[in-house]
Structure formats: C-alpha cells, structure tokens
Design an enzyme around this catalytic site. Structure first.
Site, PDB file in Angstrom:
ATOM      1  N   ASN A  73     -26.674  97.274-143.691  1.00 54.16           N
ATOM      2  CA  ASN A  73     -26.183  96.703-142.120  1.00 54.16           C
ATOM      3  C   ASN A  73     -25.131  97.361-142.071  1.00 54.16           C
ATOM      4  O   ASN A  73     -23.935  97.815-142.219  1.00 54.16           O
ATOM      5  CB  ASN A  73     -25.860  95.199-142.422  1.00 54.16           C
ATOM      6  CG  ASN A  73     -25.096  94.587-140.760  1.00 54.16           C
ATOM      7  OD1 ASN A  73     -24.734  95.889-140.191  1.00 54.16           O
ATOM      8  ND2 ASN A  73     -23.805  93.347-141.347  1.00 54.16           N
ATOM      9  N   TRP A  74     -25.327  98.462-141.063  1.00 52.29           N
ATOM     10  CA  TRP A  74     -24.430  99.799-140.801  1.00 52.29           C
ATOM     11  C   TRP A  74     -23.284  99.054-139.878  1.00 52.29           C
ATOM     12  O   TRP A  74     -22.361 100.072-139.387  1.00 52.29           O
ATOM     13  CB  TRP A  74     -25.331 100.493-139.680  1.00 52.29           C
ATOM     14  CG  TRP A  74     -26.410 101.177-141.297  1.00 52.29           C
ATOM     15  CD1 TRP A  74     -26.280 101.388-142.438  1.00 52.29           C
ATOM     16  CD2 TRP A  74     -27.602 102.926-140.271  1.00 52.29           C
ATOM     17  NE1 TRP A  74     -26.583 102.221-142.733  1.00 52.29           N
ATOM     18  CE2 TRP A  74     -27.259 102.898-141.738  1.00 52.29           C
ATOM     19  CE3 TRP A  74     -27.400 103.035-139.346  1.00 52.29           C
ATOM     20  CZ2 TRP A  74     -28.994 104.036-141.379  1.00 52.29           C
ATOM     21  CZ3 TRP A  74     -28.511 103.802-139.364  1.00 52.29           C
ATOM     22  CH2 TRP A  74     -29.160 104.633-140.271  1.00 52.29           C
ATOM     23  N   LYS A  75     -23.669  97.798-139.432  1.00 52.17           N
ATOM     24  CA  LYS A  75     -22.172  97.409-138.085  1.00 52.17           C
ATOM     25  C   LYS A  75     -22.231  98.191-136.912  1.00 52.17           C
ATOM     26  O   LYS A  75     -23.201  99.336-136.825  1.00 52.17           O
ATOM     27  CB  LYS A  75     -20.874  96.922-139.284  1.00 52.17           C
ATOM     28  CG  LYS A  75     -21.659  95.934-140.420  1.00 52.17           C
ATOM     29  CD  LYS A  75     -20.375  95.364-140.829  1.00 52.17           C
ATOM     30  CE  LYS A  75     -21.088  94.862-142.466  1.00 52.17           C
ATOM     31  NZ  LYS A  75     -19.467  93.864-142.428  1.00 52.17           N
TER      32      LYS A  75
ATOM     33  N   SER B 260     -20.682  92.358-150.780  1.00 55.38           N
ATOM     34  CA  SER B 260     -19.906  93.041-151.801  1.00 55.38           C
ATOM     35  C   SER B 260     -20.978  93.936-152.258  1.00 55.38           C
ATOM     36  O   SER B 260     -20.410  93.948-154.017  1.00 55.38           O
ATOM     37  CB  SER B 260     -17.975  92.779-151.759  1.00 55.38           C
ATOM     38  OG  SER B 260     -17.589  93.050-151.143  1.00 55.38           O
TER      39      SER B 260
ATOM     40  N   GLY C 128     -23.340  95.624-146.211  1.00 56.16           N
ATOM     41  CA  GLY C 128     -22.698  96.170-145.556  1.00 56.16           C
ATOM     42  C   GLY C 128     -21.748  97.726-145.943  1.00 56.16           C
ATOM     43  O   GLY C 128     -22.611  98.820-146.504  1.00 56.16           O
ATOM     44  N   GLY C 129     -21.063  97.278-146.186  1.00 50.29           N
ATOM     45  CA  GLY C 129     -19.674  98.354-147.228  1.00 50.29           C
ATOM     46  C   GLY C 129     -20.748 100.066-147.661  1.00 50.29           C
ATOM     47  O   GLY C 129     -20.948 100.785-147.362  1.00 50.29           O
TER      48      GLY C 129
ATOM     49  N   GLU D 143     -19.791  87.689-139.024  1.00 47.61           N
ATOM     50  CA  GLU D 143     -19.044  88.768-137.671  1.00 47.61           C
ATOM     51  C   GLU D 143     -19.313  87.789-136.412  1.00 47.61           C
ATOM     52  O   GLU D 143     -18.518  87.812-135.759  1.00 47.61           O
ATOM     53  CB  GLU D 143     -19.154  89.296-137.556  1.00 47.61           C
ATOM     54  CG  GLU D 143     -18.318  90.210-139.480  1.00 47.61           C
ATOM     55  CD  GLU D 143     -18.939  91.281-140.284  1.00 47.61           C
ATOM     56  OE1 GLU D 143     -19.484  92.365-139.347  1.00 47.61           O
ATOM     57  OE2 GLU D 143     -18.498  91.986-140.859  1.00 47.61           O
TER      58      GLU D 143
ATOM     59  N   GLU E 286     -24.009  84.544-147.174  1.00 52.12           N
ATOM     60  CA  GLU E 286     -23.474  85.572-147.576  1.00 52.12           C
ATOM     61  C   GLU E 286     -22.328  84.763-147.057  1.00 52.12           C
ATOM     62  O   GLU E 286     -21.897  84.451-145.796  1.00 52.12           O
ATOM     63  CB  GLU E 286     -23.547  87.008-146.471  1.00 52.12           C
ATOM     64  CG  GLU E 286     -24.477  87.257-145.940  1.00 52.12           C
ATOM     65  CD  GLU E 286     -24.873  88.891-145.279  1.00 52.12           C
ATOM     66  OE1 GLU E 286     -24.302  89.484-145.752  1.00 52.12           O
ATOM     67  OE2 GLU E 286     -24.005  88.589-144.186  1.00 52.12           O
TER      68      GLU E 286
ATOM     69  N   HIS F 257     -25.287  87.024-137.794  1.00 49.92           N
ATOM     70  CA  HIS F 257     -24.262  86.550-139.074  1.00 49.92           C
ATOM     71  C   HIS F 257     -22.715  86.476-139.104  1.00 49.92           C
ATOM     72  O   HIS F 257     -22.356  86.500-137.724  1.00 49.92           O
ATOM     73  CB  HIS F 257     -23.744  88.179-138.779  1.00 49.92           C
ATOM     74  CG  HIS F 257     -23.191  89.403-139.729  1.00 49.92           C
ATOM     75  ND1 HIS F 257     -21.924  89.741-140.055  1.00 49.92           N
ATOM     76  CD2 HIS F 257     -23.818  90.364-141.218  1.00 49.92           C
ATOM     77  CE1 HIS F 257     -21.119  89.944-141.086  1.00 49.92           C
ATOM     78  NE2 HIS F 257     -22.726  90.250-141.663  1.00 49.92           N
TER      79      HIS F 257
ATOM     80  N   GLY G  68     -16.952  92.320-147.040  1.00 48.95           N
ATOM     81  CA  GLY G  68     -15.860  93.663-146.713  1.00 48.95           C
ATOM     82  C   GLY G  68     -15.252  93.652-147.692  1.00 48.95           C
ATOM     83  O   GLY G  68     -13.962  93.898-147.344  1.00 48.95           O
TER      84      GLY G  68
HETATM   85  C1  PEP Z   1     -22.582  92.456-144.471  1.00 50.91           C
HETATM   86  O1  PEP Z   1     -21.829  92.376-143.361  1.00 50.91           O
HETATM   87  O2  PEP Z   1     -23.668  91.569-144.133  1.00 50.91           O
HETATM   88  C2  PEP Z   1     -22.212  92.432-145.491  1.00 50.91           C
HETATM   89  C3  PEP Z   1     -22.657  92.198-146.683  1.00 50.91           C
HETATM   90  O3  PEP Z   1     -20.857  93.615-145.465  1.00 50.91           O
HETATM   91  P1  PEP Z   1     -20.336  93.737-147.422  1.00 50.91           P
HETATM   92  O4  PEP Z   1     -21.540  94.540-148.161  1.00 50.91           O
HETATM   93  O5  PEP Z   1     -19.672  95.420-147.031  1.00 50.91           O
HETATM   94  O6  PEP Z   1     -19.624  93.181-147.883  1.00 50.91           O
END
Ligand code: PEP
Length: 250
Positions: free
Chosen positions: A9-11, A208, A229-230, A96, A164, A94, A170
């Site tokens: 997920n490049w956001k 994470s 994500g990150g 967010e 999630e 998601h 994050g």
């Molecule tokens: C996400 O936003 O879907 C996610 C899992 O982010 P991160 O891996 O950065 O926690």
C-alpha cells in the site's frame, strides 16, 4: 497450501514506478516468486504507469473507489473511470478512509458490492483502534464491520479481507503473531458461523509488517498474507518480504 498474498500500500507517496520495479526486480535476483501473489495499491495518478511497468503477474490496485458509477461527487473516482487502466481491484475501507474520510461500514459494503458486480477484486480492511482493544471491544467492532459485508462476500477469489489493527498501522508496533492469529481465527469462525466456508476468503494481516516479522506472522495457520504500508515503499525491503512469503509454498 495456497499461495501467500503480499500487497503493497503505497498510500499518498510519490514514487517513480519504473525505478521502483527496476529496484524490486534487481533485488529479487534469481529468487522465484511462484509461491506468492504480489500486488501494489498505488495512488490514482500512478496507476497507469504502475500497470505498464509492473510485471504482468503482479496485481495493481487502487486504494479506494466510489460506491456509485457516476454522478455529482466532486473529487471522487468511480469504477468506469478506473477500468481503462486495467487494474485488478481496489483496497476498500482502509482505516485511514474510515477515520479521516468518515467512511461507514455500509458504505464500504456498497463499495464491495459494486466492485464485485463490475468484475474486480476488493480487499476490504477491518480492524479496531487501540482504545477499542483496551476497552475489550475488538470482536464487537469487527462484528459491526463484517456484518454488512456478509451478504456480499464471495469465495470466488474476488474478495480478500485484511485485518489491520489501527494501533499497529504505521506505528512500528506490529501485532504479535499470537495476537494476529487470535483475531484471524475468530474472523474465520465468524464467517463460518454465517455460512462462509472456513478459509474460503483469504485473510491478510496489516500493521507494521516488515521483513523481520513477516515469517513469524505467516507461520500462523490463519494468516494468508500481508498488506504492507511503510515497508513496501522500499523496493529492496519489499522484495525481501516477497521472497520470505514465496518460501511458504515450497
Ligand atoms: C497499511 O496502511 O495498510 C499498513 C499496513 O501500513 P504499515 O505497514 O505502514 O503499518
């Protein structure tokens, strides 16, 4: 054993897809990814380039899509607008989107319904906040998020769920494999209670995840992959994760 699934997920980050995929492919070297399904959820304006640059075997996803096909919804994107880009599907709901854009459980269900109706894959994200977990509300929150999806979820491969926990996204504070497994097992039982065969819907963990914790997470019986994500912003790190996930097939 089914292939594991790994979705980046490049956001809202500015990446250069061609450079990203060059670095990703170089980092993989001779490693075979035949045992893992890889996908990339890119910002709208990068979707066409990502689709053109990514090897055909990788899926490209949007990060959100509107629940209507057209209309007076300034700033929104619909499936008819995305379809010329030949992407595979979209993330839906998601945390967010739920937190900052106030998407409701019913709205997420409508998005999934339209996504499936138009022949695409929906990756629906669910999960509790830290306050909800600490208040012992994890399973009631998940019940509220899952219930509107029940009449829509199918086991055709077009539906994926991603658990999630919001407190793990994050933050660098991943759920432990035991915590994640407990919730994944509960979700599979909840679906089974409602007539959806156990393990019929792949269930990803997100929060994470990285190359240091992925293997232990994927060893859990009800964790079918990860939404990342990150760590997915670094192509070398994400390639490392893909190699770890692929090894589970052998
Ligand atoms: C996400 O936003 O879907 C996610 C899992 O982010 P991160 O891996 O950065 O926690």
């Amino acid at each position: 054993m089914a292939d594991k699934i790994l979705v980046a997920n490049w956001k809202m980050n500015l990446l250069e897809p061609q450079a990203y995929f060059n670095a990703f492919t170089a980092a993989l070297g001779q490693s075979s990814l035949s045992g893992v399904k890889i996908g990339f959820a890119a910002p709208y304006t990068l979707l066409a380039t990502a689709r053109a640059c990514a090897p055909a075997a990788y899926a490209v996803y949007a990060q959100n899509v509107h629940e209507r096909e057209s209309g007076a919804f300034t700033g929104e994107i619909s499936w008819p607008l995305l379809e010329p880009l030949a992407i595979s599907g979209s993330l839906l709901g998601h945390s967010e989107r739920r937190q900052f854009f106030h998407e409701t459980h019913d709205q997420v269900a409508q998005k999934l319904a339209l996504t499936l109706q138009r022949g695409h894959c929906g990756i629906v994200c669910i999960g509790e906040t830290l306050a909800q977990r600490e208040a012992g509300e994890t399973f009631s929150v998940l019940t509220a998020q899952l219930t509107p999806l029940l009449p829509i979820l199918t086991s055709t491969g077009a539906c994926i769920l991603a658990y999630e926990p919001v407190w793990a996204i994050g933050t660098g504070l991943s759920a432990t494999p035991t915590q994640a497994q407990e919730v994944h097992a509960w979700i599979q039982s909840f679906l089974e209670t409602h007539g959806i065969r156990r393990n019929a819907i792949p269930l990803l963990y997100g929060g994470s995840a990285n190359s240091a914790n992925l293997e232990a997470l994927l060893q859990q019986p009800d964790i079918d992959g990860a939404l990342v994500g990150g760590a997915s912003l670094q192509p070398v790190e994400f390639a490392k994760m893909a190699t770890i996930a692929a090894a589970f097939r052998k």
